[in-house]
Write a protein that holds these residues in place. Structure first.
Motif, mmCIF file in Angstrom:
data_model
loop_
_atom_site.group_PDB
_atom_site.id
_atom_site.type_symbol
_atom_site.label_atom_id
_atom_site.label_comp_id
_atom_site.label_asym_id
_atom_site.label_seq_id
_atom_site.Cartn_x
_atom_site.Cartn_y
_atom_site.Cartn_z
ATOM 1 N N MET A 59 -8.470 55.995 137.514
ATOM 2 C CA MET A 59 -9.419 56.189 138.616
ATOM 3 C C MET A 59 -8.812 56.128 139.941
ATOM 4 S SD MET A 59 -12.963 54.259 139.615
ATOM 5 C CE MET A 59 -13.870 54.703 138.180
ATOM 6 N N SER A 60 -8.653 57.122 140.948
ATOM 7 C CA SER A 60 -8.084 57.063 142.067
ATOM 8 C C SER A 60 -8.819 56.312 143.046
ATOM 9 C CB SER A 60 -7.931 58.572 142.530
ATOM 10 O OG SER A 60 -9.277 58.972 142.960
ATOM 11 N N SER A 61 -8.220 55.884 144.140
ATOM 12 C CA SER A 61 -8.781 54.943 144.983
ATOM 13 C C SER A 61 -10.027 55.726 145.721
ATOM 14 C CB SER A 61 -8.088 54.677 146.222
ATOM 15 O OG SER A 61 -7.535 55.775 146.919
ATOM 16 N N HIS A 62 -10.009 57.273 146.019
ATOM 17 C CA HIS A 62 -11.221 57.993 146.585
ATOM 18 C C HIS A 62 -12.257 57.864 145.593
ATOM 19 C CE1 HIS A 62 -13.262 61.166 148.517
ATOM 20 N NE2 HIS A 62 -13.405 61.952 147.327
ATOM 21 N N GLU A 63 -11.978 58.154 144.143
ATOM 22 C CA GLU A 63 -13.113 57.842 143.172
ATOM 23 C C GLU A 63 -14.006 56.552 143.183
ATOM 24 O OE1 GLU A 63 -11.113 59.070 139.657
ATOM 25 O OE2 GLU A 63 -11.514 61.148 140.000
ATOM 26 N N ALA A 64 -12.903 55.527 143.254
ATOM 27 C CA ALA A 64 -13.700 54.198 143.452
ATOM 28 C C ALA A 64 -14.428 53.932 144.159
ATOM 29 C CB ALA A 64 -12.409 53.181 143.113
ATOM 30 N N ARG A 65 -13.850 54.589 145.757
ATOM 31 C CA ARG A 65 -14.623 54.301 146.869
ATOM 32 C C ARG A 65 -16.018 55.006 147.006
ATOM 33 N NH1 ARG A 65 -11.761 57.031 150.907
ATOM 34 N NH2 ARG A 65 -10.012 55.491 150.077
ATOM 35 N N LYS A 66 -16.069 56.247 146.326
ATOM 36 C CA LYS A 66 -17.121 56.954 146.068
ATOM 37 C C LYS A 66 -18.262 56.389 145.209
ATOM 38 C CE LYS A 66 -18.645 61.554 145.068
ATOM 39 N NZ LYS A 66 -18.356 62.859 144.447
ATOM 40 N N PHE A 67 -17.916 55.634 144.069
ATOM 41 C CA PHE A 67 -18.322 54.873 143.179
ATOM 42 C C PHE A 67 -19.290 53.846 143.655
ATOM 43 C CE2 PHE A 67 -19.004 51.376 139.849
ATOM 44 C CZ PHE A 67 -20.001 51.739 139.180
ATOM 45 N N VAL A 68 -18.393 52.832 144.615
ATOM 46 C CA VAL A 68 -18.930 51.858 145.219
ATOM 47 C C VAL A 68 -19.961 52.106 146.446
ATOM 48 C CG1 VAL A 68 -18.212 50.059 146.925
ATOM 49 C CG2 VAL A 68 -16.843 50.501 145.042
ATOM 50 N N GLU A 69 -19.797 53.271 146.933
ATOM 51 C CA GLU A 69 -20.564 53.948 147.832
ATOM 52 C C GLU A 69 -21.961 54.313 147.170
ATOM 53 O OE1 GLU A 69 -18.953 57.089 150.009
ATOM 54 O OE2 GLU A 69 -17.247 55.503 151.213
ATOM 55 N N GLU A 70 -21.885 54.765 145.895
ATOM 56 C CA GLU A 70 -23.048 55.038 145.086
ATOM 57 C C GLU A 70 -23.804 53.823 144.883
ATOM 58 O OE1 GLU A 70 -23.234 57.679 141.641
ATOM 59 O OE2 GLU A 70 -21.483 58.665 142.581
ATOM 60 N N VAL A 71 -23.343 52.679 144.273
ATOM 61 C CA VAL A 71 -23.788 51.607 144.118
ATOM 62 C C VAL A 71 -24.524 50.782 145.215
ATOM 63 C CG1 VAL A 71 -23.407 49.270 143.169
ATOM 64 C CG2 VAL A 71 -22.489 51.285 142.208
ATOM 65 N N ARG A 72 -23.713 50.910 146.398
ATOM 66 C CA ARG A 72 -24.439 50.444 147.613
ATOM 67 C C ARG A 72 -25.723 51.121 148.021
ATOM 68 N NH1 ARG A 72 -18.830 49.116 150.554
ATOM 69 N NH2 ARG A 72 -18.520 47.019 149.556
ATOM 70 N N GLY A 73 -25.630 52.482 147.822
ATOM 71 C CA GLY A 73 -26.841 53.093 148.124
ATOM 72 C C GLY A 73 -27.931 52.861 146.985
ATOM 73 N N LEU A 74 -27.859 52.278 146.082
ATOM 74 C CA LEU A 74 -29.013 52.168 145.119
ATOM 75 C C LEU A 74 -29.474 50.819 145.819
ATOM 76 C CD1 LEU A 74 -27.631 52.640 141.617
ATOM 77 C CD2 LEU A 74 -29.052 54.102 142.771
#
Length: 174
Positions: free
Chosen positions: A1-16
């Motif tokens: 998993m690239s750092s961009h994908e990881a950052r996007k995933f973290v942003e999704e979780v924070r959005g929840l």
């Protein structure tokens, strides 16, 4: 998993955390439902883990495990997992977990809704609102227990008020 994908995933979780998956049309209802679902899930996990542990310990210490192979390791068997009248049955475990999960959800949803409602009505969120919400929640939890009595309801109301007020005071300190 690239750092961009990881950052996007973290942003999704924070959005929840900011919005709930289902909008019930009012912040009070959203808060109550969100708290209920989260706490009920935690309560279910806790109850399943606890009941499984005790079932495993009883199965291991009851001498029912037979030596299974040449290595001499014991096979863990659970002979009492069937039957509705047996308190160790899987059905009894599911009922117990369901009840405990409901109690956790009830407590969290009720406390969250009451603190929100009291803050809206009074215009402030302080230890007094927390104490009232904790007392009402404690009484409700006591009423859903197996051994509900006047003394138990009063004890749980006092405990709920004290814990909720203390949590409010301590959250202001930290």
């Amino acid at each position: 998993m690239s750092s961009h994908e990881a950052r996007k995933f973290v942003e999704e979780v924070r959005g929840l955390e900011k919005k709930w998956m289902l909008d019930l049309g009012h912040p009070l209802l959203n808060r109550v439902a969100d708290s209920f679902v989260k706490a009920a899930g935690i309560g279910a996990i806790q109850a399943v883990t606890r009941d499984s542990y005790f079932m495993a310990m009883e199965g291991e210490s009851g001498g029912t495990g037979a030596v299974s192979d040449a290595t001499g390791s014991r096979k863990r068997t659970f002979p009492d997992l069937r039957g509705t009248s047996n308190s160790k049955s899987a059905e009894a475990m599911v009922k117990s977990v369901s009840k405990e999960s409901f109690q956790w959800g009830l407590a969290a949803g009720m406390h969250s809704g009451l603190t929100y409602g009291l803050a809206e009505v009074r215009g402030t969120h302080d230890w007094k609102s927390s104490a009232v919400a904790g007392a009402v929640t404690g009484a409700a939890v006591a009423l859903t227990s197996d051994n509900a009595s006047h003394e138990r309801v009063v004890q749980c109301a006092i405990t709920g008020a004290a814990l909720s007020a203390a949590a409010n005071v301590l959250s202001d300190i930290v």
